[in-house]
Design an enzyme around this catalytic site. Sequence first.
Site, short mmCIF file in Angstrom:
data_model
loop_
_atom_site.label_atom_id
_atom_site.label_comp_id
_atom_site.label_asym_id
_atom_site.label_seq_id
_atom_site.Cartn_x
_atom_site.Cartn_y
_atom_site.Cartn_z
N LYS A 54 28.42 28.21 51.35
CA LYS A 54 29.59 27.50 51.84
C LYS A 54 29.38 26.98 53.25
O LYS A 54 29.72 25.83 53.57
CB LYS A 54 30.82 28.42 51.79
N GLN A 98 36.74 35.87 51.79
CA GLN A 98 35.91 36.06 50.60
C GLN A 98 36.32 37.32 49.85
O GLN A 98 36.45 38.40 50.42
CB GLN A 98 34.44 36.17 51.02
N ASP A 121 41.85 28.11 49.38
CA ASP A 121 41.60 28.71 48.07
C ASP A 121 42.77 28.49 47.12
O ASP A 121 42.63 28.65 45.91
CB ASP A 121 41.35 30.22 48.21
#
Length: 297
Positions: A54, A98, A121
């Site tokens: 990422k 995460q 997200d």
Amino acid sequence: MTAEIIDGKAFAATIRDKVAGHVARLKEEHGITPGLAVVLVGEDPASQVYVRNKGKMTREVGMESVEHRLPEDTSEADLLSLVEHLNADPAIHGILVQLPLPDHIDSDKVINAIAPAKDVDGFHISNVGLLGTGQKSMVPCTPLGCLMMLRDQLGSLSGLDAVVIGRSNIVGKPMAHLLLGDSCTVTIAHSRTKNLAEVVKRADIVVAAVGRPQMVPGDWIKPGATVIDVGINRVPGEGEKMRLVGDVDFASASERAGAITPVPGGVGPMTIACLLANTVTACCRANGLAEPEGLTA
């Protein structure tokens, strides 16, 4: 019939190119650089790989990448304090914590502490509610990538019969809402659905996201249907090697489908590409600028 292979790797590269173009214009015309902060707690090997990828791709499209790597024993209070700091930082437009988090930390509490406008997200309860009621929201990356590929493959989805196999909060449920938003007739099925084969056989669109290797055989697929396989399952390969397969039996399904995503190389590459797209969208919204075309739901 031999299905057309939907190349997610190539499509994701196209999305990243679009993102890079928008980032360049934001810098040139407005002096703004989108910023993405990723928080990793602990030493989970898979998570470390994801975070590294990422960061690399964020920098490649010209955005600011900020990484916070915290030890496994980080307290929930300290993690929430960091999230609060990132919420208040005007240079950060997207925040991603995460998952999975260590067992002593409440993941829901942390996710819902992220400012909804920076929740790239799309997991915050406010974004879930907005998506479910058809309002503007941040959309989870994997379903967004699936929707982009379906639109590219089929054009208008209006009136098509879609079956989503899987009811997770990360893929299944938001995928169903996105398909409804494009005027599909949507069925959410799962491992306990009665006559699952018959349900799938009527679908023009099949999105498989149940997490069971090759659960969907080819004879369940309606001839000419478009199949999006979200599953990533490791199964024994040759010798001691493992191989990746999806939730759909690719070999048999590709003989009946009109188009199908492979595993690997299908949905997977789209997830990070859509994370970058969401960050640009969040940046534009935060600054009252027009949202980038082709990168949102």
